[in-house]
Motif scaffolding. Structure first.
Motif, PDB file in Angstrom:
ATOM      1  N   PRO A 166       0.807  -1.229   0.000  1.00  0.00           N
ATOM      2  CA  PRO A 166       0.000   0.000   0.000  1.00  0.00           C
ATOM      3  C   PRO A 166       0.836   1.273   0.000  1.00  0.00           C
ATOM      4  O   PRO A 166       0.400   2.295  -0.509  1.00  0.00           O
ATOM      5  CB  PRO A 166      -0.824  -0.122   1.286  1.00  0.00           C
ATOM      6  CG  PRO A 166      -0.855  -1.577   1.579  1.00  0.00           C
ATOM      7  CD  PRO A 166       0.475  -2.104   1.131  1.00  0.00           C
ATOM      8  N   HIS A 167       2.028   1.208   0.607  1.00  0.00           N
ATOM      9  CA  HIS A 167       2.976   2.324   0.542  1.00  0.00           C
ATOM     10  C   HIS A 167       4.007   1.986  -0.546  1.00  0.00           C
ATOM     11  O   HIS A 167       4.918   1.176  -0.311  1.00  0.00           O
ATOM     12  CB  HIS A 167       3.692   2.513   1.876  1.00  0.00           C
ATOM     13  CG  HIS A 167       2.803   2.959   3.007  1.00  0.00           C
ATOM     14  ND1 HIS A 167       2.035   2.071   3.721  1.00  0.00           N
ATOM     15  CD2 HIS A 167       2.568   4.195   3.529  1.00  0.00           C
ATOM     16  CE1 HIS A 167       1.361   2.749   4.660  1.00  0.00           C
ATOM     17  NE2 HIS A 167       1.668   4.027   4.559  1.00  0.00           N
ATOM     18  N   PRO A 168       3.891   2.576  -1.742  1.00  0.00           N
ATOM     19  CA  PRO A 168       4.787   2.212  -2.848  1.00  0.00           C
ATOM     20  C   PRO A 168       6.266   2.403  -2.532  1.00  0.00           C
ATOM     21  O   PRO A 168       7.118   1.708  -3.091  1.00  0.00           O
ATOM     22  CB  PRO A 168       4.337   3.143  -3.983  1.00  0.00           C
ATOM     23  CG  PRO A 168       2.928   3.501  -3.650  1.00  0.00           C
ATOM     24  CD  PRO A 168       2.877   3.560  -2.152  1.00  0.00           C
ATOM     25  N   SER A 169       6.578   3.329  -1.633  1.00  0.00           N
ATOM     26  CA  SER A 169       7.975   3.586  -1.306  1.00  0.00           C
ATOM     27  C   SER A 169       8.659   2.375  -0.688  1.00  0.00           C
ATOM     28  O   SER A 169       9.886   2.253  -0.746  1.00  0.00           O
ATOM     29  CB  SER A 169       8.074   4.774  -0.344  1.00  0.00           C
ATOM     30  OG  SER A 169       7.270   4.544   0.805  1.00  0.00           O
ATOM     31  N   VAL A 170       7.879   1.456  -0.102  1.00  0.00           N
ATOM     32  CA  VAL A 170       8.468   0.260   0.507  1.00  0.00           C
ATOM     33  C   VAL A 170       9.226  -0.550  -0.532  1.00  0.00           C
ATOM     34  O   VAL A 170      10.287  -1.117  -0.247  1.00  0.00           O
ATOM     35  CB  VAL A 170       7.379  -0.587   1.192  1.00  0.00           C
ATOM     36  CG1 VAL A 170       7.941  -1.940   1.643  1.00  0.00           C
ATOM     37  CG2 VAL A 170       6.817   0.159   2.395  1.00  0.00           C
ATOM     38  N   ALA A 171       8.715  -0.604  -1.754  1.00  0.00           N
ATOM     39  CA  ALA A 171       9.414  -1.325  -2.830  1.00  0.00           C
ATOM     40  C   ALA A 171      10.776  -0.692  -3.098  1.00  0.00           C
ATOM     41  O   ALA A 171      11.769  -1.396  -3.315  1.00  0.00           O
ATOM     42  CB  ALA A 171       8.576  -1.337  -4.098  1.00  0.00           C
ATOM     43  N   GLN A 172      10.837   0.628  -3.055  1.00  0.00           N
ATOM     44  CA  GLN A 172      12.106   1.320  -3.288  1.00  0.00           C
ATOM     45  C   GLN A 172      13.098   1.031  -2.161  1.00  0.00           C
ATOM     46  O   GLN A 172      14.283   0.766  -2.408  1.00  0.00           O
ATOM     47  CB  GLN A 172      11.852   2.821  -3.408  1.00  0.00           C
ATOM     48  CG  GLN A 172      10.923   3.199  -4.552  1.00  0.00           C
ATOM     49  CD  GLN A 172      10.489   4.648  -4.479  1.00  0.00           C
ATOM     50  OE1 GLN A 172      10.974   5.417  -3.648  1.00  0.00           O
ATOM     51  NE2 GLN A 172       9.565   5.027  -5.356  1.00  0.00           N
ATOM     52  N   TYR A 173      12.613   1.072  -0.925  1.00  0.00           N
ATOM     53  CA  TYR A 173      13.489   0.776   0.209  1.00  0.00           C
ATOM     54  C   TYR A 173      13.997  -0.666   0.136  1.00  0.00           C
ATOM     55  O   TYR A 173      15.166  -0.942   0.435  1.00  0.00           O
ATOM     56  CB  TYR A 173      12.741   0.975   1.540  1.00  0.00           C
ATOM     57  CG  TYR A 173      12.178   2.356   1.756  1.00  0.00           C
ATOM     58  CD1 TYR A 173      12.806   3.493   1.246  1.00  0.00           C
ATOM     59  CD2 TYR A 173      10.997   2.536   2.486  1.00  0.00           C
ATOM     60  CE1 TYR A 173      12.281   4.759   1.461  1.00  0.00           C
ATOM     61  CE2 TYR A 173      10.477   3.797   2.703  1.00  0.00           C
ATOM     62  CZ  TYR A 173      11.112   4.905   2.184  1.00  0.00           C
ATOM     63  OH  TYR A 173      10.588   6.156   2.394  1.00  0.00           O
ATOM     64  N   PHE A 174      13.112  -1.585  -0.254  1.00  0.00           N
ATOM     65  CA  PHE A 174      13.466  -2.992  -0.327  1.00  0.00           C
ATOM     66  C   PHE A 174      14.525  -3.229  -1.412  1.00  0.00           C
ATOM     67  O   PHE A 174      15.472  -3.994  -1.229  1.00  0.00           O
ATOM     68  CB  PHE A 174      12.216  -3.815  -0.601  1.00  0.00           C
ATOM     69  CG  PHE A 174      12.396  -5.300  -0.454  1.00  0.00           C
ATOM     70  CD1 PHE A 174      13.064  -5.848   0.631  1.00  0.00           C
ATOM     71  CD2 PHE A 174      11.866  -6.170  -1.399  1.00  0.00           C
ATOM     72  CE1 PHE A 174      13.224  -7.215   0.773  1.00  0.00           C
ATOM     73  CE2 PHE A 174      12.014  -7.534  -1.273  1.00  0.00           C
ATOM     74  CZ  PHE A 174      12.690  -8.065  -0.186  1.00  0.00           C
TER      75      PHE A 174
END
Length: 258
Positions: free
Chosen positions: A225-233
């Protein structure tokens, strides 16, 4: 998977993400929605709001017998279970290795074994039918860890790993598996100030439910739900040591009260 006409169980459904998912599944045309929670009175309140397609069952997901009874109640009312959302979770207290074993054990049972017990109860029938969906609610902490709580971060990693294993083992047998990894979402934990607001905002349960429904339609693994999590991952995978250094800074800030 199309939710219309399906039967879904959602644990931790008296509030927060679970209640949001139950409402959305009913709106999508599910013929049965079973709301499971320790707080049966609140779950029944949500079920009444949903209407005739919903029923509430008291369930402690930290006990396999309760999960077996939950699934039996769903089958008795609706005949089968098409979708199981293993969503219930606890925050516990902030801390690390000094926290008592009882808290670690509760986290292991609710964030780890509850998913195993639920899969044990429903996956065989899904395999026999050649169709079913199992959703594990983990957390962004399951992909990225969390500085405030060792048991929360560790057990949410376990939740992600188990969801991965289910997808590997049963993905070619008709069982779809997805893993929900949000950051902060409006719930009792965030309302009373014990949950972290996160770096990327607090979402509503309805916003999370929208992402989950789309994930079920697309049958993709990660629901973010928070797209930024993909970037952090991705950043974590690209330079693990640099990522650990950044988390050390966050931990130091947390310990200093920042």
């Amino acid at each position: 998977m199309d939710i219309q006409g399906k039967v879904a169980i959602v644990t931790g459904a008296a509030s927060g993400i679970g209640a949001g998912l139950a409402r959305r599944f009913a709106a999508e045309g599910a013929r049965g929605v079973v709301l499971a929670d320790l707080n049966q009175e609140r779950a029944e309140g949500v079920a009444r709001q949903i209407g005739g397609a919903a029923m509430a069952v008291r369930c402690d997901v930290g006990r396999e017998a309760d999960i077996q009874a939950l699934v039996a109640a769903a089958r008795q009312r609706f005949g089968q279970v098409d979708i199981y959302v293993s969503n219930a979770g606890i925050l516990g207290r902030m801390g690390g290795i000094e926290l008592e074993d009882a808290l670690w054990d509760a986290m292991w049972r609710i964030h780890g074994m509850a998913h195993v017990w639920a899969a044990r109860a429903v996956v065989p029938e899904m395999v026999a039918r050649g169709e079913g969906y199992f959703v594990v609610t983990a957390s962004a902490a399951g992909l990225l860890n969390i500085v405030e709580s060792a048991p929360y971060g560790v057990t949410k990693h376990a939740a992600v790993a188990f969801a991965e294993w289910l997808r590997i083992a049963y993905g070619r047998k008709g069982v779809r598996v997805s893993c929900l990894c949000p950051q902060s979402v409006e719930s009792d934990m965030t309302r009373d100030g014990t949950g972290s607001a996160g770096l990327d905002g607090v979402l509503t349960p309805a916003q999370v439910a929208e992402v989950v429904v789309q994930t079920l339609r697309d049958e993709t693994f990660l629901a973010l739900p928070h797209p930024s999590v993909a970037q952090y991952f991705q950043a974590k995978g690209q330079d693990y040591d640099r990522w650990l250094g950044g988390m050390q800074k966050l931990y130091a800030r947390h310990m200093a009260g920042g």
